[in-house]
Design an enzyme around this catalytic site. Sequence first.
Site, short mmCIF file in Angstrom:
data_model
loop_
_atom_site.label_atom_id
_atom_site.label_comp_id
_atom_site.label_asym_id
_atom_site.label_seq_id
_atom_site.Cartn_x
_atom_site.Cartn_y
_atom_site.Cartn_z
N LYS A 55 0.69 -1.41 0.14
CA LYS A 55 0.09 -0.11 0.16
C LYS A 55 1.01 1.06 0.10
O LYS A 55 1.55 1.40 0.71
CB LYS A 55 -0.89 -0.10 1.26
CG LYS A 55 -2.23 0.89 1.11
CD LYS A 55 -3.00 0.29 2.39
CE LYS A 55 -4.47 1.14 2.36
NZ LYS A 55 -5.00 0.82 3.60
O1 G3P Z 1 -8.02 1.90 5.59
C1 G3P Z 1 -8.21 3.06 4.91
C2 G3P Z 1 -9.80 3.63 5.49
O2 G3P Z 1 -10.66 2.62 5.27
C3 G3P Z 1 -9.70 4.30 6.72
O3 G3P Z 1 -11.03 4.58 7.04
O4 G3P Z 1 -12.64 5.43 8.99
O5 G3P Z 1 -10.19 5.81 9.06
O6 G3P Z 1 -11.57 6.90 7.28
P1 G3P Z 1 -11.19 5.72 8.30
#
Ligand code: G3P
Length: 217
Positions: free
Chosen positions: A83
């Site tokens: 990633k």
């Molecule tokens: O892995 C990346 C993403 O899914 C993060 O989500 O909830 O931290 O914006 P969030």
Amino acid sequence: MKFFVDTGDFDEIKKLNETGLVDGVTTNPSLIKQSGKDFIPLIKDICKIVDGPVSAEVAATDYETMIKEGRKLSKIADNIAVKVPLTPAGLRVCKELSDDGIMVNVTLCFSANQALLAAKAGATFISPFIGRLDDIGLNGMDLIGDIAQIYDNYGFDTQILAASIRSPSHVLLCAKIGADVATMPPKTIWQLYNHPLTDKGLDAFVKDWAATGQSIL
Ligand code: G3P
């Protein structure tokens, strides 16, 4: 649509993996911090139990260090997706690793033009962050639709991995638009099963069956 679980919690991954409905895992530095575990051994353990892609994110932001980290992470297992952030250096790393046949997930995508760049760099997955766009008053789902249209126009193979999903309704909209993958926190995956009429109906069936006095086994 493929379901990835977005967590660094090994026990949750194990539980969800047993459902047979999880197609991969995504992690990020914040989720690793939350897990309290050592990154490399944790990713190794996840790759042992999950057959599909497991995203492991580089920590550096400069090209020279990112490419070294990416190559190291890619050697953990065959199902690693490295990633990288959506920056000029990150996409340079993406291009190089993709040319070598390594899966790459380009993360922190907030615009369709960024997604176009990632596809041109050979990304396996592009991760548009829906929830974080919604958080600042924009429409994350519009971004998914725009990317789908652009990738379709040019026949890009890059898969749309809808990320930053916060609710079952996000999942439903992603499925309607045609996102290839939705990565979700464990809680959201479990919520997808729920419906009060399922619970009510099952309760009645269990009671009525017991009243018959019969047994199948
Ligand atoms: O892995 C990346 C993403 O899914 C993060 O989500 O909830 O931290 O914006 P969030």
